[in-house]
Design a protein around this motif. Structure first.
Motif, PDB file in Angstrom:
ATOM      1  N   MET A 267     -40.531  10.929 -65.737  1.00 48.28           N
ATOM      2  CA  MET A 267     -41.754  10.311 -66.261  1.00 48.28           C
ATOM      3  C   MET A 267     -42.441   9.461 -65.197  1.00 48.28           C
ATOM      4  O   MET A 267     -43.665   9.417 -65.121  1.00 48.28           O
ATOM      5  CB  MET A 267     -41.439   9.494 -67.519  1.00 48.28           C
ATOM      6  N   VAL A 268     -41.655   8.811 -64.349  1.00 45.36           N
ATOM      7  CA  VAL A 268     -42.220   8.040 -63.235  1.00 45.36           C
ATOM      8  C   VAL A 268     -42.958   8.979 -62.288  1.00 45.36           C
ATOM      9  O   VAL A 268     -44.094   8.697 -61.868  1.00 45.36           O
ATOM     10  CB  VAL A 268     -41.115   7.252 -62.493  1.00 45.36           C
ATOM     11  N   ALA A 269     -42.343  10.107 -61.941  1.00 44.36           N
ATOM     12  CA  ALA A 269     -42.986  11.077 -61.043  1.00 44.36           C
ATOM     13  C   ALA A 269     -44.284  11.590 -61.652  1.00 44.36           C
ATOM     14  O   ALA A 269     -45.309  11.676 -60.967  1.00 44.36           O
ATOM     15  CB  ALA A 269     -42.031  12.234 -60.745  1.00 44.36           C
ATOM     16  N   LEU A 270     -44.265  11.939 -62.941  1.00 43.72           N
ATOM     17  CA  LEU A 270     -45.475  12.429 -63.608  1.00 43.72           C
ATOM     18  C   LEU A 270     -46.567  11.361 -63.645  1.00 43.72           C
ATOM     19  O   LEU A 270     -47.744  11.660 -63.425  1.00 43.72           O
ATOM     20  CB  LEU A 270     -45.152  12.893 -65.026  1.00 43.72           C
ATOM     21  N   THR A 271     -46.187  10.133 -63.912  1.00 46.29           N
ATOM     22  CA  THR A 271     -47.165   9.037 -63.933  1.00 46.29           C
ATOM     23  C   THR A 271     -47.759   8.840 -62.549  1.00 46.29           C
ATOM     24  O   THR A 271     -48.978   8.707 -62.397  1.00 46.29           O
ATOM     25  CB  THR A 271     -46.514   7.739 -64.437  1.00 46.29           C
ATOM     26  N   TYR A 272     -46.917   8.858 -61.536  1.00 45.64           N
ATOM     27  CA  TYR A 272     -47.390   8.710 -60.163  1.00 45.64           C
ATOM     28  C   TYR A 272     -48.391   9.819 -59.813  1.00 45.64           C
ATOM     29  O   TYR A 272     -49.467   9.557 -59.291  1.00 45.64           O
ATOM     30  CB  TYR A 272     -46.198   8.739 -59.205  1.00 45.64           C
ATOM     31  N   LEU A 273     -48.040  11.047 -60.150  1.00 39.27           N
ATOM     32  CA  LEU A 273     -48.905  12.178 -59.808  1.00 39.27           C
ATOM     33  C   LEU A 273     -50.171  12.237 -60.650  1.00 39.27           C
ATOM     34  O   LEU A 273     -51.155  12.859 -60.239  1.00 39.27           O
ATOM     35  CB  LEU A 273     -48.124  13.483 -59.941  1.00 39.27           C
ATOM     36  N   SER A 274     -50.174  11.613 -61.811  1.00 39.34           N
ATOM     37  CA  SER A 274     -51.357  11.644 -62.673  1.00 39.34           C
ATOM     38  C   SER A 274     -52.456  10.712 -62.193  1.00 39.34           C
ATOM     39  O   SER A 274     -53.588  10.800 -62.658  1.00 39.34           O
ATOM     40  CB  SER A 274     -50.974  11.278 -64.115  1.00 39.34           C
ATOM     41  N   ARG A 275     -52.133   9.859 -61.267  1.00 37.89           N
ATOM     42  CA  ARG A 275     -53.121   8.898 -60.774  1.00 37.89           C
ATOM     43  C   ARG A 275     -54.079   9.548 -59.782  1.00 37.89           C
ATOM     44  O   ARG A 275     -53.685  10.393 -58.981  1.00 37.89           O
ATOM     45  CB  ARG A 275     -52.415   7.718 -60.123  1.00 37.89           C
ATOM     46  N   ILE A 276     -55.306   9.118 -59.838  1.00 34.21           N
ATOM     47  CA  ILE A 276     -56.326   9.668 -58.953  1.00 34.21           C
ATOM     48  C   ILE A 276     -56.091   9.249 -57.506  1.00 34.21           C
ATOM     49  O   ILE A 276     -56.265  10.032 -56.587  1.00 34.21           O
ATOM     50  CB  ILE A 276     -57.735   9.237 -59.425  1.00 34.21           C
ATOM     51  N   SER A 277     -55.684   8.014 -57.311  1.00 32.76           N
ATOM     52  CA  SER A 277     -55.474   7.548 -55.940  1.00 32.76           C
ATOM     53  C   SER A 277     -54.142   6.804 -55.837  1.00 32.76           C
ATOM     54  O   SER A 277     -53.656   6.232 -56.801  1.00 32.76           O
ATOM     55  CB  SER A 277     -56.619   6.642 -55.496  1.00 32.76           C
ATOM     56  N   HIS A 278     -53.590   6.846 -54.640  1.00 32.90           N
ATOM     57  CA  HIS A 278     -52.360   6.149 -54.317  1.00 32.90           C
ATOM     58  C   HIS A 278     -52.599   5.392 -53.026  1.00 32.90           C
ATOM     59  O   HIS A 278     -53.443   5.783 -52.217  1.00 32.90           O
ATOM     60  CB  HIS A 278     -51.194   7.122 -54.086  1.00 32.90           C
ATOM     61  N   ARG A 279     -51.844   4.365 -52.808  1.00 38.67           N
ATOM     62  CA  ARG A 279     -51.909   3.680 -51.522  1.00 38.67           C
ATOM     63  C   ARG A 279     -51.244   4.547 -50.458  1.00 38.67           C
ATOM     64  O   ARG A 279     -51.654   4.553 -49.311  1.00 38.67           O
ATOM     65  CB  ARG A 279     -51.242   2.320 -51.620  1.00 38.67           C
ATOM     66  N   CYS A 280     -50.227   5.290 -50.851  1.00 43.12           N
ATOM     67  CA  CYS A 280     -49.506   6.164 -49.924  1.00 43.12           C
ATOM     68  C   CYS A 280     -50.305   7.440 -49.692  1.00 43.12           C
ATOM     69  O   CYS A 280     -50.881   8.001 -50.623  1.00 43.12           O
ATOM     70  CB  CYS A 280     -48.138   6.511 -50.500  1.00 43.12           C
ATOM     71  N   THR A 281     -50.301   7.905 -48.473  1.00 41.83           N
ATOM     72  CA  THR A 281     -51.043   9.125 -48.142  1.00 41.83           C
ATOM     73  C   THR A 281     -50.137  10.356 -48.062  1.00 41.83           C
ATOM     74  O   THR A 281     -50.593  11.429 -47.702  1.00 41.83           O
ATOM     75  CB  THR A 281     -51.794   8.964 -46.804  1.00 41.83           C
ATOM     76  N   ALA A 282     -48.850  10.197 -48.400  1.00 41.63           N
ATOM     77  CA  ALA A 282     -47.931  11.341 -48.362  1.00 41.63           C
ATOM     78  C   ALA A 282     -48.409  12.423 -49.317  1.00 41.63           C
ATOM     79  O   ALA A 282     -48.938  12.142 -50.380  1.00 41.63           O
ATOM     80  CB  ALA A 282     -46.522  10.895 -48.747  1.00 41.63           C
ATOM     81  N   GLU A 283     -48.198  13.672 -48.906  1.00 44.77           N
ATOM     82  CA  GLU A 283     -48.615  14.801 -49.727  1.00 44.77           C
ATOM     83  C   GLU A 283     -47.437  15.326 -50.545  1.00 44.77           C
ATOM     84  O   GLU A 283     -46.468  15.838 -50.003  1.00 44.77           O
ATOM     85  CB  GLU A 283     -49.154  15.923 -48.839  1.00 44.77           C
ATOM     86  N   VAL A 284     -47.537  15.146 -51.858  1.00 45.39           N
ATOM     87  CA  VAL A 284     -46.497  15.660 -52.740  1.00 45.39           C
ATOM     88  C   VAL A 284     -46.833  17.112 -53.048  1.00 45.39           C
ATOM     89  O   VAL A 284     -47.859  17.405 -53.643  1.00 45.39           O
ATOM     90  CB  VAL A 284     -46.386  14.826 -54.030  1.00 45.39           C
ATOM     91  N   ARG A 285     -45.949  18.010 -52.613  1.00 45.94           N
ATOM     92  CA  ARG A 285     -46.171  19.445 -52.824  1.00 45.94           C
ATOM     93  C   ARG A 285     -45.180  20.062 -53.795  1.00 45.94           C
ATOM     94  O   ARG A 285     -45.331  21.210 -54.179  1.00 45.94           O
ATOM     95  CB  ARG A 285     -46.065  20.191 -51.500  1.00 45.94           C
ATOM     96  N   GLY A 286     -44.139  19.311 -54.146  1.00 53.35           N
ATOM     97  CA  GLY A 286     -43.125  19.847 -55.040  1.00 53.35           C
ATOM     98  C   GLY A 286     -42.745  18.837 -56.102  1.00 53.35           C
ATOM     99  O   GLY A 286     -42.792  17.628 -55.876  1.00 53.35           O
ATOM    100  N   LEU A 287     -42.367  19.359 -57.260  1.00 56.24           N
ATOM    101  CA  LEU A 287     -41.981  18.509 -58.377  1.00 56.24           C
ATOM    102  C   LEU A 287     -40.889  19.225 -59.168  1.00 56.24           C
ATOM    103  O   LEU A 287     -41.056  20.380 -59.558  1.00 56.24           O
ATOM    104  CB  LEU A 287     -43.189  18.232 -59.279  1.00 56.24           C
ATOM    105  N   VAL A 288     -39.780  18.527 -59.384  1.00 53.91           N
ATOM    106  CA  VAL A 288     -38.688  19.044 -60.200  1.00 53.91           C
ATOM    107  C   VAL A 288     -38.454  18.034 -61.314  1.00 53.91           C
ATOM    108  O   VAL A 288     -38.249  16.851 -61.044  1.00 53.91           O
ATOM    109  CB  VAL A 288     -37.395  19.232 -59.369  1.00 53.91           C
ATOM    110  N   LEU A 289     -38.522  18.503 -62.554  1.00 50.74           N
ATOM    111  CA  LEU A 289     -38.346  17.631 -63.708  1.00 50.74           C
ATOM    112  C   LEU A 289     -37.102  18.059 -64.476  1.00 50.74           C
ATOM    113  O   LEU A 289     -36.949  19.236 -64.789  1.00 50.74           O
ATOM    114  CB  LEU A 289     -39.565  17.707 -64.633  1.00 50.74           C
ATOM    115  N   CYS A 290     -36.255  17.102 -64.788  1.00 55.85           N
ATOM    116  CA  CYS A 290     -35.028  17.380 -65.529  1.00 55.85           C
ATOM    117  C   CYS A 290     -34.959  16.468 -66.751  1.00 55.85           C
ATOM    118  O   CYS A 290     -35.043  15.251 -66.605  1.00 55.85           O
ATOM    119  CB  CYS A 290     -33.798  17.103 -64.669  1.00 55.85           C
ATOM    120  N   ALA A 291     -34.830  17.052 -67.929  1.00 56.21           N
ATOM    121  CA  ALA A 291     -34.606  16.312 -69.171  1.00 56.21           C
ATOM    122  C   ALA A 291     -35.587  15.155 -69.340  1.00 56.21           C
ATOM    123  O   ALA A 291     -35.198  14.007 -69.498  1.00 56.21           O
ATOM    124  CB  ALA A 291     -33.162  15.815 -69.236  1.00 56.21           C
ATOM    125  N   THR A 292     -36.853  15.467 -69.321  1.00 58.25           N
ATOM    126  CA  THR A 292     -37.852  14.414 -69.471  1.00 58.25           C
ATOM    127  C   THR A 292     -38.558  14.536 -70.806  1.00 58.25           C
ATOM    128  O   THR A 292     -38.319  15.455 -71.573  1.00 58.25           O
ATOM    129  CB  THR A 292     -38.866  14.446 -68.311  1.00 58.25           C
TER     130      THR A 292
END
Length: 179
Positions: A117-142
């Motif tokens: 849920m933290v990963a999904l919330t992070y990715l749902s945001r329009i902007s981040h202070r971090c400029t890292a590019e998230v290209r992969g997401l693995v969700l388990c039991a969320t």
């Protein structure tokens, strides 16, 4: 933290923007061309991912950077006031972590339960202070809010499912063991 595939983790503490100290373990080179970040579930800590971290470090033989950290109030990270224990704050903490570790290449977030849920919330945001590019997401039991309101998820609202659950809960143990 145990040694994963012969690699001893680098331990560090990262301060979030509100001064919370997060315990972090890293394997692989800081300049690796890909990074995997493991986010644990509620009431767990980064050691919940030991087997998976071992498998990833073995598979990529140190060529990928692997990071595990404890959410605030979990494991070896510092405790904070109760009002800061929410998914939005934990997504801010993830942003602060990514800024501090400064990944070189693409990032894959791997989250279990609360961590997902933290990963999904992070990715749902329009902007981040971090400029890292998230290209992969693995969700388990969320969890997913309002999953039964739209699309295929509406099938979860069918009355027949309640009947099937009721029937399954009354299967004799002997019959269930034979299945």
């Amino acid at each position: 933290m145990p040694i994963a595939h012969g690699l001893k983790p680098r331990q560090q503490r990262i301060l979030t923007r509100d001064g919370t100290s997060l315990a972090v373990s890293q394997w692989g080179r800081p300049d690796a061309h890909s990074t995997a970040v493991f986010l644990h579930g509620l009431c767990l800590d980064r050691t919940a991912w030991d087997a998976q971290i071992h498998a990833v470090t073995k598979r990529f033989d140190g060529r990928a950077r692997v990071i595990g950290y404890d959410h605030r109030g979990h494991g070896e990270s510092s405790s904070t006031p109760i009002h800061t224990y929410n998914v939005d704050q934990l997504a801010d903490d993830l942003d602060d972590l990514l800024i501090a570790v400064d990944p070189v290449g693409p990032v894959t977030l791997i989250g279990h339960s609360l961590g997902a849920m933290v990963a999904l919330t992070y990715l749902s945001r329009i902007s981040h202070r971090c400029t890292a590019e998230v290209r992969g997401l693995v969700l388990c039991a969320t969890a997913s809010g309002r999953i039964a309101r739209h699309g295929v998820g509406q099938l979860l609202n069918l009355p027949v499912l309640d009947g099937l659950v009721e029937i399954a809960s009354h299967i004799p143990p002997r019959a269930a063991a034979a299945a």
